[in-house]
Design a protein around this motif. Structure first.
Motif, PDB file in Angstrom:
ATOM      1  N   ALA A 127      57.758 -55.983 -40.375  1.00  0.00           N
ATOM      2  CA  ALA A 127      58.665 -56.967 -40.975  1.00  0.00           C
ATOM      3  C   ALA A 127      59.096 -58.005 -39.941  1.00  0.00           C
ATOM      4  CB  ALA A 127      59.886 -56.254 -41.559  1.00  0.00           C
ATOM      5  N   GLU A 128      59.292 -57.552 -38.707  1.00  0.00           N
ATOM      6  CA  GLU A 128      59.666 -58.478 -37.634  1.00  0.00           C
ATOM      7  C   GLU A 128      58.590 -59.539 -37.419  1.00  0.00           C
ATOM      8  OE1 GLU A 128      59.672 -58.000 -32.912  1.00  0.00           O
ATOM      9  OE2 GLU A 128      61.140 -56.695 -33.877  1.00  0.00           O
ATOM     10  N   LYS A 129      57.310 -59.136 -37.495  1.00  0.00           N
ATOM     11  CA  LYS A 129      56.207 -60.086 -37.322  1.00  0.00           C
ATOM     12  C   LYS A 129      56.225 -61.159 -38.407  1.00  0.00           C
ATOM     13  CE  LYS A 129      52.041 -58.690 -36.545  1.00  0.00           C
ATOM     14  NZ  LYS A 129      50.767 -57.913 -36.618  1.00  0.00           N
ATOM     15  N   ILE A 130      56.610 -60.771 -39.606  1.00  0.00           N
ATOM     16  CA  ILE A 130      56.535 -61.678 -40.755  1.00  0.00           C
ATOM     17  C   ILE A 130      57.848 -62.424 -40.977  1.00  0.00           C
ATOM     18  CG2 ILE A 130      56.201 -61.765 -43.267  1.00  0.00           C
ATOM     19  CD1 ILE A 130      54.345 -59.293 -42.922  1.00  0.00           C
ATOM     20  N   LEU A 131      58.962 -61.697 -40.842  1.00  0.00           N
ATOM     21  CA  LEU A 131      60.267 -62.280 -41.168  1.00  0.00           C
ATOM     22  C   LEU A 131      61.046 -62.738 -39.943  1.00  0.00           C
ATOM     23  CD1 LEU A 131      61.385 -59.523 -43.727  1.00  0.00           C
ATOM     24  CD2 LEU A 131      60.277 -61.699 -44.253  1.00  0.00           C
ATOM     25  N   GLY A 132      60.706 -62.197 -38.782  1.00  0.00           N
ATOM     26  CA  GLY A 132      61.453 -62.520 -37.575  1.00  0.00           C
ATOM     27  C   GLY A 132      62.462 -61.431 -37.244  1.00  0.00           C
ATOM     28  N   GLU A 133      62.701 -61.240 -35.943  1.00  0.00           N
ATOM     29  CA  GLU A 133      63.591 -60.171 -35.490  1.00  0.00           C
ATOM     30  C   GLU A 133      65.020 -60.369 -36.002  1.00  0.00           C
ATOM     31  OE1 GLU A 133      65.225 -58.375 -31.237  1.00  0.00           O
ATOM     32  OE2 GLU A 133      63.302 -59.451 -31.302  1.00  0.00           O
ATOM     33  N   GLU A 134      65.487 -61.616 -36.022  1.00  0.00           N
ATOM     34  CA  GLU A 134      66.858 -61.893 -36.450  1.00  0.00           C
ATOM     35  C   GLU A 134      67.076 -61.469 -37.902  1.00  0.00           C
ATOM     36  OE1 GLU A 134      69.699 -65.826 -36.945  1.00  0.00           O
ATOM     37  OE2 GLU A 134      68.254 -65.793 -35.291  1.00  0.00           O
ATOM     38  N   LYS A 135      66.095 -61.732 -38.758  1.00  0.00           N
ATOM     39  CA  LYS A 135      66.198 -61.363 -40.167  1.00  0.00           C
ATOM     40  C   LYS A 135      66.225 -59.846 -40.327  1.00  0.00           C
ATOM     41  CE  LYS A 135      65.854 -61.579 -44.709  1.00  0.00           C
ATOM     42  NZ  LYS A 135      67.035 -61.890 -45.565  1.00  0.00           N
ATOM     43  N   VAL A 136      65.373 -59.147 -39.589  1.00  0.00           N
ATOM     44  CA  VAL A 136      65.325 -57.682 -39.706  1.00  0.00           C
ATOM     45  C   VAL A 136      66.627 -57.075 -39.202  1.00  0.00           C
ATOM     46  CG1 VAL A 136      64.099 -55.586 -39.038  1.00  0.00           C
ATOM     47  CG2 VAL A 136      62.811 -57.672 -39.526  1.00  0.00           C
ATOM     48  N   ALA A 158      69.492 -58.444 -39.281  1.00  0.00           N
ATOM     49  CA  ALA A 158      70.508 -58.734 -40.296  1.00  0.00           C
ATOM     50  C   ALA A 158      70.395 -57.749 -41.466  1.00  0.00           C
ATOM     51  CB  ALA A 158      70.360 -60.167 -40.792  1.00  0.00           C
ATOM     52  N   LEU A 159      69.171 -57.407 -41.839  1.00  0.00           N
ATOM     53  CA  LEU A 159      68.966 -56.433 -42.908  1.00  0.00           C
ATOM     54  C   LEU A 159      69.532 -55.066 -42.527  1.00  0.00           C
ATOM     55  CD1 LEU A 159      65.297 -57.327 -43.959  1.00  0.00           C
ATOM     56  CD2 LEU A 159      67.349 -57.606 -45.373  1.00  0.00           C
ATOM     57  N   LEU A 160      69.319 -54.676 -41.262  1.00  0.00           N
ATOM     58  CA  LEU A 160      69.840 -53.390 -40.789  1.00  0.00           C
ATOM     59  C   LEU A 160      71.369 -53.395 -40.778  1.00  0.00           C
ATOM     60  CD1 LEU A 160      67.311 -52.735 -37.903  1.00  0.00           C
ATOM     61  CD2 LEU A 160      67.661 -51.251 -39.879  1.00  0.00           C
ATOM     62  N   LYS A 161      71.931 -54.507 -40.378  1.00  0.00           N
ATOM     63  CA  LYS A 161      73.387 -54.617 -40.367  1.00  0.00           C
ATOM     64  C   LYS A 161      73.933 -54.537 -41.787  1.00  0.00           C
ATOM     65  CE  LYS A 161      77.167 -57.512 -38.619  1.00  0.00           C
ATOM     66  NZ  LYS A 161      77.518 -58.767 -37.895  1.00  0.00           N
ATOM     67  N   GLU A 162      73.252 -55.214 -42.706  1.00  0.00           N
ATOM     68  CA  GLU A 162      73.651 -55.174 -44.118  1.00  0.00           C
ATOM     69  C   GLU A 162      73.549 -53.754 -44.672  1.00  0.00           C
ATOM     70  OE1 GLU A 162      71.793 -56.793 -48.309  1.00  0.00           O
ATOM     71  OE2 GLU A 162      71.545 -58.044 -46.531  1.00  0.00           O
ATOM     72  N   TYR A 163      72.545 -53.023 -44.224  1.00  0.00           N
ATOM     73  CA  TYR A 163      72.354 -51.627 -44.648  1.00  0.00           C
ATOM     74  C   TYR A 163      73.483 -50.739 -44.127  1.00  0.00           C
ATOM     75  CZ  TYR A 163      70.207 -46.922 -44.382  1.00  0.00           C
ATOM     76  OH  TYR A 163      69.961 -45.568 -44.453  1.00  0.00           O
ATOM     77  N   GLY A 164      74.084 -51.122 -42.998  1.00  0.00           N
ATOM     78  CA  GLY A 164      75.188 -50.348 -42.443  1.00  0.00           C
ATOM     79  C   GLY A 164      74.820 -49.535 -41.229  1.00  0.00           C
ATOM     80  N   LEU A 165      73.720 -49.910 -40.557  1.00  0.00           N
ATOM     81  CA  LEU A 165      73.245 -49.178 -39.383  1.00  0.00           C
ATOM     82  C   LEU A 165      73.787 -49.813 -38.113  1.00  0.00           C
ATOM     83  CD1 LEU A 165      70.892 -46.883 -38.865  1.00  0.00           C
ATOM     84  CD2 LEU A 165      69.733 -48.830 -37.857  1.00  0.00           C
ATOM     85  N   SER A 166      74.310 -48.971 -37.202  1.00  0.00           N
ATOM     86  CA  SER A 166      74.777 -49.450 -35.912  1.00  0.00           C
ATOM     87  C   SER A 166      74.669 -48.322 -34.899  1.00  0.00           C
ATOM     88  CB  SER A 166      76.215 -49.954 -35.992  1.00  0.00           C
ATOM     89  OG  SER A 166      76.659 -50.402 -34.721  1.00  0.00           O
ATOM     90  N   GLY A 167      73.728 -48.455 -33.953  1.00  0.00           N
ATOM     91  CA  GLY A 167      73.531 -47.412 -32.954  1.00  0.00           C
ATOM     92  C   GLY A 167      73.001 -46.135 -33.570  1.00  0.00           C
ATOM     93  N   TYR A 168      73.276 -45.013 -32.895  1.00  0.00           N
ATOM     94  CA  TYR A 168      72.734 -43.724 -33.326  1.00  0.00           C
ATOM     95  C   TYR A 168      73.726 -42.881 -34.117  1.00  0.00           C
ATOM     96  CZ  TYR A 168      68.866 -44.784 -30.207  1.00  0.00           C
ATOM     97  OH  TYR A 168      67.778 -45.377 -29.608  1.00  0.00           O
ATOM     98  N   ASP A 169      74.900 -43.453 -34.428  1.00  0.00           N
ATOM     99  CA  ASP A 169      75.913 -42.643 -35.099  1.00  0.00           C
ATOM    100  C   ASP A 169      76.531 -43.286 -36.330  1.00  0.00           C
ATOM    101  OD1 ASP A 169      77.138 -44.604 -33.592  1.00  0.00           O
ATOM    102  OD2 ASP A 169      78.795 -43.338 -32.919  1.00  0.00           O
ATOM    103  N   LYS A 170      76.167 -44.515 -36.633  1.00  0.00           N
ATOM    104  CA  LYS A 170      76.751 -45.181 -37.796  1.00  0.00           C
ATOM    105  C   LYS A 170      75.632 -45.580 -38.763  1.00  0.00           C
ATOM    106  CE  LYS A 170      80.904 -46.931 -35.488  1.00  0.00           C
ATOM    107  NZ  LYS A 170      80.660 -46.215 -34.219  1.00  0.00           N
ATOM    108  N   TYR A 171      75.662 -44.973 -39.937  1.00  0.00           N
ATOM    109  CA  TYR A 171      74.659 -45.234 -40.972  1.00  0.00           C
ATOM    110  C   TYR A 171      75.163 -44.600 -42.259  1.00  0.00           C
ATOM    111  CZ  TYR A 171      73.485 -40.471 -39.549  1.00  0.00           C
ATOM    112  OH  TYR A 171      73.565 -39.135 -39.228  1.00  0.00           O
ATOM    113  N   PRO A 172      74.745 -45.091 -43.415  1.00  0.00           N
ATOM    114  CA  PRO A 172      75.170 -44.484 -44.674  1.00  0.00           C
ATOM    115  C   PRO A 172      74.644 -43.047 -44.781  1.00  0.00           C
ATOM    116  CG  PRO A 172      74.249 -46.664 -45.052  1.00  0.00           C
ATOM    117  CD  PRO A 172      73.922 -46.294 -43.641  1.00  0.00           C
ATOM    118  N   HIS A 173      75.511 -42.116 -45.105  1.00  0.00           N
ATOM    119  CA  HIS A 173      75.107 -40.712 -45.228  1.00  0.00           C
ATOM    120  C   HIS A 173      74.553 -40.472 -46.628  1.00  0.00           C
ATOM    121  CE1 HIS A 173      78.045 -39.511 -41.762  1.00  0.00           C
ATOM    122  NE2 HIS A 173      77.087 -40.350 -41.389  1.00  0.00           N
TER     123      HIS A 173
END
Length: 537
Positions: free
Chosen positions: A495-504, A506-521
């Motif tokens: 996805a990074e190759k096609i959409l760009g690293e910034e877009k990917v 942003a998608l992860l941030k929207e999903y709720g992922l941050s580091g190794y301990d914050k993510y939707p359960h």
């Protein structure tokens, strides 16, 4: 009541007394990836001699496994709210190829695992697969279906360095074979096949018996690839077994080689066990009784390492090889580590060292080329721009919602590591236990089907993710979650190759992922997120 059959997402472990709710009827995948699914089963009446028949154009790329139960006997002392069980339990984990009829007990939820291997030869399109459960009369007693859409996009090979330590004495013990002999390689071939199917591409290579997880003063079975002859004038080395091992591993997809630790675990105070020919007899010439800075051992390394490097170059792996000093040194060991590092670097030059360590001072003082901090303490390394930077998890962390692979945790908590590795921009990932079938500190053997905690030494599931079978190794539900995690990483890179690293990002941030301990359960949220990323391709 007739047998109930339905397709369930791979992140929901089908527990025997819990109705599985995460039904999955369809999914979209890319080429050059694996996809896992479960067939959940339930009946009120005992049913015998059942087989699963697969119908559809993808039949030839599907492998069906029966799920076998193992005990969860040790739960970590410190836990959080994201556990599947916090009490001793029996859960499915070991996967055995479905080749013979099986029985289905009454009033229990059971499941089969189905793995699709979507190579680049599979044409893009929509494929319905029907799963028919048949009795001994070849009659269909239950049926369900799943639709897989294959997109015309091929995933690239991973750019991560991925390793999970292979324990060679455990292979020899479980299969009653002589280490590095002809019969060993037949079994080892299976362990390597499953290893690379899991996504791993770096192999711990035992120059000498790795000084890991061994009680001080005791020994593990000799696993030594370099033959040594002690002479009055010095040492003579035979690299033929080492060369055979490396060539065998390369042919089976191994790209990187981490050379076993030159000093003992937890500080590097002593030497690894080394066997040599002394006047025609095999004798131990180094071990716990010899300090790591003993001049005899330093002279030994001075003679060995230049010849070893020449062999690495001859085999074409010198640019893909890494030296270890000692595993998991702490703040008390900096002075000793500094001394060892200075000596070894003078011999290996620009070749990199890497060690699992969680104290930033080691890197700050220039003592390691590639630090491998635990996922809960990687931030100081990341914030200070360390690169390359690997990370690892093991019996810790068991708290704070960090990703791990204990049998007491949801499979989703194991799988989330793939998206986390992408989001944190590390270059590699390590785990210590691919097939550790010993008790803690290797004071004895265990049966991994009955003993999942190294005699209560580790949280259940920490020491291994594959199980021994007659021909070699087989997968587990946790190894499946692992290779799906590494495929998640590859999807995000695509996805990074096609959409760009910034877009990917942003998608992860929207999903709720941050580091190794914050993510939707929530496994369903993860499934929907990855399906969304695939749809954008």
């Amino acid at each position: 009541m007739p047998i109930q059959l339905k397709t369930v997402n791979s992140m929901q472990r089908v527990l025997y007394s819990v109705q599985p709710t995460f039904e999955e009827k369809s999914a979209t995948v890319l080429k050059r990836m694996k996809y896992a699914l479960q067939i959940a089963m339930y009946t009120d009446a005992h049913s015998y001699n059942l087989t699963l028949d697969v119908v559809g154009k993808l039949k030839d790329v599907i492998t069906v496994y029966e799920q076998r139960p193992v005990p969860v006997t040790t739960i970590p002392q410190t836990i959080d709210e994201y556990y599947e069980t916090t009490s001793p339990a029996l859960v499915p984990d070991a996967l055995i190829k479905h080749e013979k009829p099986f029985d289905l007990p009454p009033r229990q939820h059971r499941a089969l695992s189905v793995i699709f291997d979507i190579s680049d030869k599979v044409e893009a399109g929509e494929y319905e697969t029907v799963f028919n459960l048949k009795n001994e009369k070849d009659e269909v007693v239950a049926s369900c279906s799943h639709t897989l859409t294959v997109k015309d996009v091929c995933l690239d090979d991973t750019d991560l360095v991925l390793t999970n330590w292979m324990h060679y004495d455990c292979i020899a013990q479980k299969h009653n074979v002589k280490l590095f002999g002809k019969c060993f390689y037949k079994v080892f071939d299976s362990y390597l096949k499953v290893f690379t199917e899991c996504g791993y591409n770096m192999l711990l290579t035992p120059l000498f018996t790795p000084p890991l997880d061994t009680k001080i003063g005791s020994e593990r079975q000799t696993a030594q690839l370099i033959k040594v002859k002690k002479l009055d004038s010095g040492y003579e080395f035979d690299f033929s077994d080492f060369e055979k091992f490396v060539k065998f591993a390369k042919r089976r997809g191994i790209k990187y080689f981490e050379l076993s630790h030159l000093f003992t675990q937890w500080g590097g105070n002593a030497c690894p066990k080394i066997i040599a020919d002394v006047n025609g007899k095999q004798e131990r010439i180094f071990g716990w009784d010899v300090p790591s800075t003993d001049v005899r051992y330093l002279d030994f390394l001075t003679a060995l390492i230049p010849q070893l490097i020449e062999n690495l170059k001859k085999l074409g792996i010198d640019k893909y090889s890494y030296f270890h000093l000692t595993d998991e040194p702490n703040e008390k060991h900096i002075e000793k580590y500094t001394e060892l590092r200075k000596f070894v670097k003078a011999l290996i030059g620009d070749m990199p060292t890497m060690d699992a360590m969680s104290h930033y001072e080691y890197y700050e003082k220039g003592l390691v080329d590639i630090p491998v901090p635990e996922i809960d303490v990687y931030k100081p390394f990341k914030e200070n721009g360390v690169k390359p930077l690997f990370t690892y998890n093991c019996c810790n962390p068991s708290w704070g919602n960090y990703s791990n692979r204990f049998l007491s945790m949801p499979l989703h908590r194991t799988r989330i590591i793939g998206t986390q590795l992408y989001q944190t921009k590390v270059q590699g990932y390590l785990h210590w236990g691919y097939n550790f079938y010993n008790a803690r500190l290797s004071v004895g053997e265990i049966d991994p089907y009955c003993n999942t905690d190294a005699n209560a030494g580790f949280p259940s599931g920490d020491g291994f993710i594959v199980y021994p079978i007659k021909s070699g190794a087989t997968h587990s539900l946790r190894s499946v979650a692992g290779f799906e995690a590494f495929d998640d990483y590859r999807i995000l890179k695509q996805a990074e190759k096609i959409l760009g690293e910034e877009k990917v990002d942003a998608l992860l941030k929207e999903y709720g992922l941050s580091g190794y301990d914050k993510y939707p359960h929530c496994p369903k949220a993860h499934f929907e997120f990855m399906q969304k990323v695939i749809s954008l391709l």
